[in-house]
Design a protein around this motif. Structure first.
Motif, PDB file in Angstrom:
ATOM      1  N   PRO A   1       0.464  -1.436   0.010  1.00  0.00           N
ATOM      2  CA  PRO A   1       0.013   0.385   0.155  1.00  0.00           C
ATOM      3  C   PRO A   1       0.733   1.419   0.195  1.00  0.00           C
ATOM      4  CG  PRO A   1      -1.398  -1.415   1.883  1.00  0.00           C
ATOM      5  CD  PRO A   1       0.812  -1.759   1.525  1.00  0.00           C
ATOM      6  N   THR A   2       0.412   2.544  -0.817  1.00  0.00           N
ATOM      7  CA  THR A   2       1.010   3.235  -0.952  1.00  0.00           C
ATOM      8  C   THR A   2       0.440   4.979  -0.884  1.00  0.00           C
ATOM      9  OG1 THR A   2       1.230   3.636  -2.943  1.00  0.00           O
ATOM     10  CG2 THR A   2       2.847   2.539  -2.225  1.00  0.00           C
ATOM     11  N   PHE A   3       0.907   6.115  -0.588  1.00  0.00           N
ATOM     12  CA  PHE A   3      -0.999   6.893  -0.710  1.00  0.00           C
ATOM     13  C   PHE A   3      -1.241   6.987  -2.430  1.00  0.00           C
ATOM     14  CE2 PHE A   3      -0.976  11.441  -2.216  1.00  0.00           C
ATOM     15  CZ  PHE A   3      -1.730  11.670  -1.138  1.00  0.00           C
ATOM     16  N   GLU A   4      -0.287   6.365  -3.274  1.00  0.00           N
ATOM     17  CA  GLU A   4      -0.624   6.734  -5.048  1.00  0.00           C
ATOM     18  C   GLU A   4      -1.626   5.521  -5.075  1.00  0.00           C
ATOM     19  OE1 GLU A   4      -0.744   8.794  -7.627  1.00  0.00           O
ATOM     20  OE2 GLU A   4       0.756  10.013  -6.642  1.00  0.00           O
ATOM     21  N   ASN A   5      -1.100   4.675  -4.927  1.00  0.00           N
ATOM     22  CA  ASN A   5      -1.902   3.457  -5.367  1.00  0.00           C
ATOM     23  C   ASN A   5      -3.203   2.950  -4.407  1.00  0.00           C
ATOM     24  OD1 ASN A   5      -1.175   1.428  -3.096  1.00  0.00           O
ATOM     25  ND2 ASN A   5       0.647   0.271  -4.525  1.00  0.00           N
ATOM     26  N   THR A   6      -3.589   3.705  -3.458  1.00  0.00           N
ATOM     27  CA  THR A   6      -4.559   3.415  -2.018  1.00  0.00           C
ATOM     28  C   THR A   6      -5.266   5.263  -1.977  1.00  0.00           C
ATOM     29  OG1 THR A   6      -3.779   1.697  -1.146  1.00  0.00           O
ATOM     30  CG2 THR A   6      -5.133   2.858   0.050  1.00  0.00           C
ATOM     31  N   LEU A   7      -4.675   5.660  -2.180  1.00  0.00           N
ATOM     32  CA  LEU A   7      -5.457   7.070  -1.354  1.00  0.00           C
ATOM     33  C   LEU A   7      -5.812   7.550  -2.984  1.00  0.00           C
ATOM     34  CD1 LEU A   7      -6.429   7.576   1.792  1.00  0.00           C
ATOM     35  CD2 LEU A   7      -3.726   6.440   1.556  1.00  0.00           C
ATOM     36  N   VAL A   8      -5.146   8.303  -3.943  1.00  0.00           N
ATOM     37  CA  VAL A   8      -5.520   8.354  -4.718  1.00  0.00           C
ATOM     38  C   VAL A   8      -6.281   7.685  -5.854  1.00  0.00           C
ATOM     39  CG1 VAL A   8      -4.207  10.343  -6.548  1.00  0.00           C
ATOM     40  CG2 VAL A   8      -2.753  10.074  -4.619  1.00  0.00           C
TER      41      VAL A   8
ATOM     42  N   LEU B   1     -21.549  19.674 -10.070  1.00  0.00           N
ATOM     43  CA  LEU B   1     -20.419  19.172 -10.016  1.00  0.00           C
ATOM     44  C   LEU B   1     -19.576  19.811  -9.643  1.00  0.00           C
ATOM     45  CD1 LEU B   1     -18.112  17.220 -12.235  1.00  0.00           C
ATOM     46  CD2 LEU B   1     -18.455  19.493 -14.066  1.00  0.00           C
ATOM     47  N   SER B   2     -17.741  19.023  -9.030  1.00  0.00           N
ATOM     48  CA  SER B   2     -17.606  19.843  -7.904  1.00  0.00           C
ATOM     49  C   SER B   2     -15.875  19.797  -8.983  1.00  0.00           C
ATOM     50  CB  SER B   2     -17.102  19.501  -6.624  1.00  0.00           C
ATOM     51  OG  SER B   2     -18.269  19.343  -6.273  1.00  0.00           O
ATOM     52  N   GLN B   3     -15.424  21.008  -8.718  1.00  0.00           N
ATOM     53  CA  GLN B   3     -14.419  21.325  -9.024  1.00  0.00           C
ATOM     54  C   GLN B   3     -12.662  20.332  -8.340  1.00  0.00           C
ATOM     55  OE1 GLN B   3     -11.204  22.387  -6.789  1.00  0.00           O
ATOM     56  NE2 GLN B   3      -9.253  22.223  -8.151  1.00  0.00           N
ATOM     57  N   SER B   4     -12.257  20.047  -8.929  1.00  0.00           N
ATOM     58  CA  SER B   4     -10.771  18.948  -8.276  1.00  0.00           C
ATOM     59  C   SER B   4      -9.930  18.970  -9.082  1.00  0.00           C
ATOM     60  CB  SER B   4     -11.443  17.353  -8.220  1.00  0.00           C
ATOM     61  OG  SER B   4     -10.492  16.535  -8.359  1.00  0.00           O
ATOM     62  N   ALA B   5      -8.553  19.237  -9.467  1.00  0.00           N
ATOM     63  CA  ALA B   5      -7.596  18.926 -10.342  1.00  0.00           C
ATOM     64  C   ALA B   5      -7.258  17.863 -10.511  1.00  0.00           C
ATOM     65  CB  ALA B   5      -6.632  19.818 -10.112  1.00  0.00           C
ATOM     66  N   LEU B   6      -7.549  16.789  -9.830  1.00  0.00           N
ATOM     67  CA  LEU B   6      -6.970  15.711 -10.250  1.00  0.00           C
ATOM     68  C   LEU B   6      -8.345  15.150 -11.726  1.00  0.00           C
ATOM     69  CD1 LEU B   6      -5.765  13.320  -8.842  1.00  0.00           C
ATOM     70  CD2 LEU B   6      -7.764  12.527  -7.798  1.00  0.00           C
ATOM     71  N   ARG B   7      -9.179  15.269 -11.028  1.00  0.00           N
ATOM     72  CA  ARG B   7      -9.909  15.230 -12.292  1.00  0.00           C
ATOM     73  C   ARG B   7     -10.449  15.782 -13.576  1.00  0.00           C
ATOM     74  NH1 ARG B   7     -15.018  11.910  -8.993  1.00  0.00           N
ATOM     75  NH2 ARG B   7     -14.043  10.118  -8.616  1.00  0.00           N
TER      76      ARG B   7
ATOM     77  N   TYR C   1      -7.915  16.754  -4.707  1.00  0.00           N
ATOM     78  CA  TYR C   1      -8.726  15.727  -4.091  1.00  0.00           C
ATOM     79  C   TYR C   1     -10.109  15.868  -4.456  1.00  0.00           C
ATOM     80  CZ  TYR C   1      -3.949  14.117  -3.755  1.00  0.00           C
ATOM     81  OH  TYR C   1      -2.594  14.253  -3.680  1.00  0.00           O
ATOM     82  N   PRO C   2     -11.171  15.586  -5.162  1.00  0.00           N
ATOM     83  CA  PRO C   2     -12.620  15.669  -4.702  1.00  0.00           C
ATOM     84  C   PRO C   2     -12.930  15.309  -3.451  1.00  0.00           C
ATOM     85  CG  PRO C   2     -12.138  13.531  -6.491  1.00  0.00           C
ATOM     86  CD  PRO C   2     -10.150  14.072  -5.974  1.00  0.00           C
ATOM     87  N   HIS C   3     -12.622  14.627  -2.419  1.00  0.00           N
ATOM     88  CA  HIS C   3     -12.345  14.366  -1.152  1.00  0.00           C
ATOM     89  C   HIS C   3     -13.525  15.685  -0.223  1.00  0.00           C
ATOM     90  CE1 HIS C   3     -12.572  11.563   2.655  1.00  0.00           C
ATOM     91  NE2 HIS C   3     -12.554  12.484   3.044  1.00  0.00           N
ATOM     92  N   PHE C   4     -12.487  16.753  -1.124  1.00  0.00           N
ATOM     93  CA  PHE C   4     -11.708  18.108  -0.201  1.00  0.00           C
ATOM     94  C   PHE C   4     -12.825  19.180  -1.280  1.00  0.00           C
ATOM     95  CE2 PHE C   4      -8.775  16.621   1.062  1.00  0.00           C
ATOM     96  CZ  PHE C   4      -8.302  15.509   2.967  1.00  0.00           C
ATOM     97  N   ALA C   5     -13.792  18.679  -1.874  1.00  0.00           N
ATOM     98  CA  ALA C   5     -14.309  19.771  -3.137  1.00  0.00           C
ATOM     99  C   ALA C   5     -15.259  20.485  -2.178  1.00  0.00           C
ATOM    100  CB  ALA C   5     -14.132  19.159  -4.827  1.00  0.00           C
ATOM    101  N   GLY C   6     -15.703  21.845  -2.868  1.00  0.00           N
ATOM    102  CA  GLY C   6     -16.680  22.581  -2.342  1.00  0.00           C
ATOM    103  C   GLY C   6     -17.348  23.046  -1.332  1.00  0.00           C
ATOM    104  N   THR C   7     -17.650  22.229  -0.671  1.00  0.00           N
ATOM    105  CA  THR C   7     -18.981  22.257   0.845  1.00  0.00           C
ATOM    106  C   THR C   7     -18.491  21.315   1.447  1.00  0.00           C
ATOM    107  OG1 THR C   7     -20.350  22.179  -0.430  1.00  0.00           O
ATOM    108  CG2 THR C   7     -19.841  24.185  -0.250  1.00  0.00           C
ATOM    109  N   ALA C   8     -17.717  20.086   1.105  1.00  0.00           N
ATOM    110  CA  ALA C   8     -17.205  19.496   2.001  1.00  0.00           C
ATOM    111  C   ALA C   8     -16.163  19.802   3.383  1.00  0.00           C
ATOM    112  CB  ALA C   8     -16.342  18.469   0.924  1.00  0.00           C
ATOM    113  N   VAL C   9     -17.094  20.519   3.829  1.00  0.00           N
ATOM    114  CA  VAL C   9     -16.284  21.106   4.932  1.00  0.00           C
ATOM    115  C   VAL C   9     -18.017  19.994   6.205  1.00  0.00           C
ATOM    116  CG1 VAL C   9     -15.287  22.788   4.011  1.00  0.00           C
ATOM    117  CG2 VAL C   9     -17.525  22.793   5.052  1.00  0.00           C
TER     118      VAL C   9
END
Length: 685
Positions: free
Chosen positions: A55-62, A433-439, A487-495
């Motif tokens: 498990p790594t940051f890239e192959n799991t979290l990303v 739709l939410s902003q995400s640099a990843l997507r 990351y989409p996890h933190f997009a928009g009003t996801a607080v």
């Protein structure tokens, strides 16, 4: 129908900015699209969870962040419609979908293999060299999966999954019952004389409502989500006011097929049971453990601190209202349905101010363009261009393209202003739709209100409360537009829930900001600005009726806490909803019959079908930050581009990618003080 060529939900939208192709999307497209999206997401999760790589940051979290794109797109497209245009067909789909969504969410969140990989990355977090959003993604994903029960044994996970599915069905049922009962209880008046005090526009809206129901010649007043109807401040007939208030308070408790009492008590029972499975004493403990409040005790302490002076202020206001009644020879004691009407009488006597006469200065289009949009342009440099060529989910919903100061595309803003029978009550913001640099996505945000629609050709004149609601909901929209994350996890009003109301409350400050007010508050016929002496009186009278406003809000917050502080044993036997509410309100000293709770349990959609269970306190919790921020703006020059940039960059633009209180300290230079809130609400005495 799962063929992508035939189902517009299964392929990228051909419309600009990835706006969903609503004109081609029909109800029968949704369930097949969800089925395919569930399968695609399960395959993506399986690839991550079954991986034999370390498990790594890239192959799991990303990889987790990259997964579920189709499901997210289909879900946001559907739930925008199910809240704003819930036809019978859409409601049926919603009911079928609820347990499927809950089961799919649990299948992902409770996957032991996936959790083990996330936990492995989390265990070596300090050795990975991750910073900023990357590090926070590991912390939050691990925390949220743990809090959701991913670390439980398989027996408890099975129980948890069953509970979540039952709750998903019940909360959908609650919402369906409430919408049906609200529509059934719309109040019919036979004669315009019964509605004396309403404006021509309000009368035309009532006549239109009646005509839409086949009641030509009559007048129908639809109900708002909250207890007190805006028309109560204007109606001169006490019988009409009582009729309206009685209908409002009876929703969901009439013993008919829409009765929500058994539904809500079962929701409470199942939430308490779920909390125990997850290792918490109550649902409130479970919810607040992962909010800025930290515990129910912290919430209860704040609510009790505010309730005592609020109740006392309300009693003083009540005495002033009773004086007016007695002086007029009324011969009756002030009741809940009288409060708003006589409040305006006191304002007129004490401040020479009639708020109900202000509507000609608040024409909806001007409020939007020269008020809401103008403030955003002055503060942040963004501009708005209506795009009638871009179709939304309903003909009444309008689409605007939003651009940054440099002309670059920021996102789309959709406004759906008017009430209709297929729209749930209240006002809200959501993201399509939410902003995400990843997507590589840009935001599409929606504001929904429930303003009565006047007859064709008549202007839409807003109350001051509706103006406030529009500015408030637009604050949420700005949060959704400005959040700039990877990351989409933190997009928009996801607080955190008890932080999400903060940006919207701050945006209300521009309503009375001199240059903004002068821009939008102009008489519909003469174009004269709202007179300076009226503005001064509005400011002077701001603290009046704050006892009532604070008390009705705190009462609802306390009812929410009372229900969700129950443990499994407390919910084992049948609970009488009316008695429970009465006991809870007496406990905090807010059991004044003349000051009803803003939402009673049977129509408290925020907590029994929305996302605010054990979290309705978040409005006042966030208002501590809001009042402190308003003070900062005033100390630093107010409506300036420099201030806007600081607020955008350090708070709104962060989205959920940083601890919110840390972000606030970065913006303010210190923690928030409660004193500005106490002063604003007149609670310093």
């Amino acid at each position: 129908m799962t063929d992508a060529a035939a189902n517009p939900l299964l392929s990228p939208s051909p419309l600009p900015f990835d706006l969903p192709d609503y004109p081609r999307t029909r109800p029968e497209h949704y369930l097949p699209a969800f089925e395919q999206a569930f399968a695609a997401h399960r395959a993506e999760i399986e690839a991550i969870a079954a991986s034999t790589e370390e498990p790594t940051f890239e192959n799991t979290l990303v990889a987790l962040e990259r997964s579920g794109e189709l499901l997210g797109r289909v879900a946001r497209t559907f739930y925008t419609v199910s809240s704003a245009d819930a036809t019978a067909e859409i409601q049926e789909i919603d009911e079928q979908l609820a347990p499927l969504m809950a089961a799919h969410h649990d299948a992902v969140t409770l996957d032991a293999r996936l959790y083990a990989r996330v936990a492995a990355v989390h265990a070596q977090l300090n050795d990975l060299g991750l910073t900023g959003e990357d590090r926070y993604l590991v912390e939050r994903t691990h925390r949220e999966m743990t809090n959701a029960g991913a670390g439980l044994d398989e027996v408890d996970k099975t129980v948890l999954t069953e509970l979540n599915q039952q709750l998903s069905v019940l909360t959908t049922t609650f919402e369906k019952n409430l919408l049906a009962d609200t529509n059934e209880l719309a109040v019919v008046f036979d004669d315009a004389a019964e509605l004396d005090g309403l404006t021509d526009g309000e009368l035309s809206a009532a006549a239109r409502n009646a005509a839409d129901r086949g009641l030509d010649g009559k007048f129908v007043v639809t109900l708002t989500l909250f207890t007190g109807h805006p028309y109560l401040s204007s109606l001169t007939s006490r019988a009409s006011r009582e009729k309206l208030m009685t209908a409002s308070r009876s929703r969901g408790r009439r013993g008919n097929e829409n009765d929500n009492r058994a539904v809500l008590t079962e929701i409470v029972r199942l939430r308490a049971e779920r909390a125990r499975v997850l290792g918490y004493d109550s649902h409130a403990a479970y919810v607040t453990a992962d909010e800025t409040a930290g515990s129910p005790e912290a919430v209860h302490a704040l609510l009790r601190r505010l309730a005592v002076p609020a109740a006392e202020n309300a009693r003083q206001e009540q005495a002033a209202l009773q004086e007016i009644i007695d002086r007029d020879g009324g011969g009756f004691d002030l009741a809940a349905h009288d409060w708003a009407f006589y409040t305006e009488r006191v304002r007129a006597a004490r401040y020479d101010l009639d708020r109900t006469a202000l509507r000609p200065w608040f024409e909806a289009e001007r409020v939007l363009v020269d008020g809401v949009f103008r403030a955003a342009t002055d503060l942040y440099g963004i501009t708005f261009t209506e795009r009638p060529d871009l179709p939304a989910y309903h003909p009444e919903a309008r689409v605007f393209e939003v651009r940054n100061e440099d002309g670059s595309h920021l996102g789309l803003y959709i406004l759906d202003l008017y009430t209709r029978d297929s729209k749930r009550g209240g006002a809200w913001m959501n993201s399509i739709l939410s902003q995400s640099a990843l997507r590589g996505t840009a935001p599409i945000v929606v504001n929904n209100l429930n303003v009565p629609q006047p007859a064709p050709g008549s202007p839409t004149l807003l109350t001051l409360d509706e103006v406030t609601t529009l500015f408030h909901e637009f604050g949420h929209a700005l949060h959704g537009l400005f959040a700039t994350v990877t990351y989409p996890h933190f997009a928009g009003t996801a607080v955190f829930r008890d932080f999400v109301e903060f940006p919207s409350q701050v945006n209300e400050m521009w309503i009375f900001w001199p240059e903004i007010l002068a821009s939008y508050a102009r008489h519909i016929d003469t174009d004269e600005p709202l007179p300076a002496e009226v503005v001064a009186k509005l400011r002077e009278s701001e603290a009046f009726n704050q006892g009532f406003a604070t008390s009705e809000y705190l009462a609802a917050s306390w009812i929410d806490q009372a229900w969700h502080s129950l443990d499994v044993e407390d919910t084992a036997s049948e609970i009488d909803v009316d008695s429970f509410e009465a006991t809870a309100l007496a406990d905090i000293g807010l059991d004044n019959p003349a000051v009803p709770t803003r939402y009673s349990s049977t129509y408290f959609a925020h907590v029994f079908s929305g996302g605010y269970s054990a979290g309705y306190y978040s409005y006042i919790w966030s208002e501590v930050l809001d009042a402190d921020t308003v003070e900062w703006f005033r100390e630093n020059g107010g409506l300036t581009r420099a201030n806007g940039d600081r607020f955008r960059d350090r708070l709104l633009g962060v989205g959920g990618a940083k601890d919110p209180l840390e972000a606030y300290r970065d913006f303010r230079g210190r923690d928030a003080r409660i004193e500005p809130l106490l002063e604003r609400r007149g609670l310093t005495g």
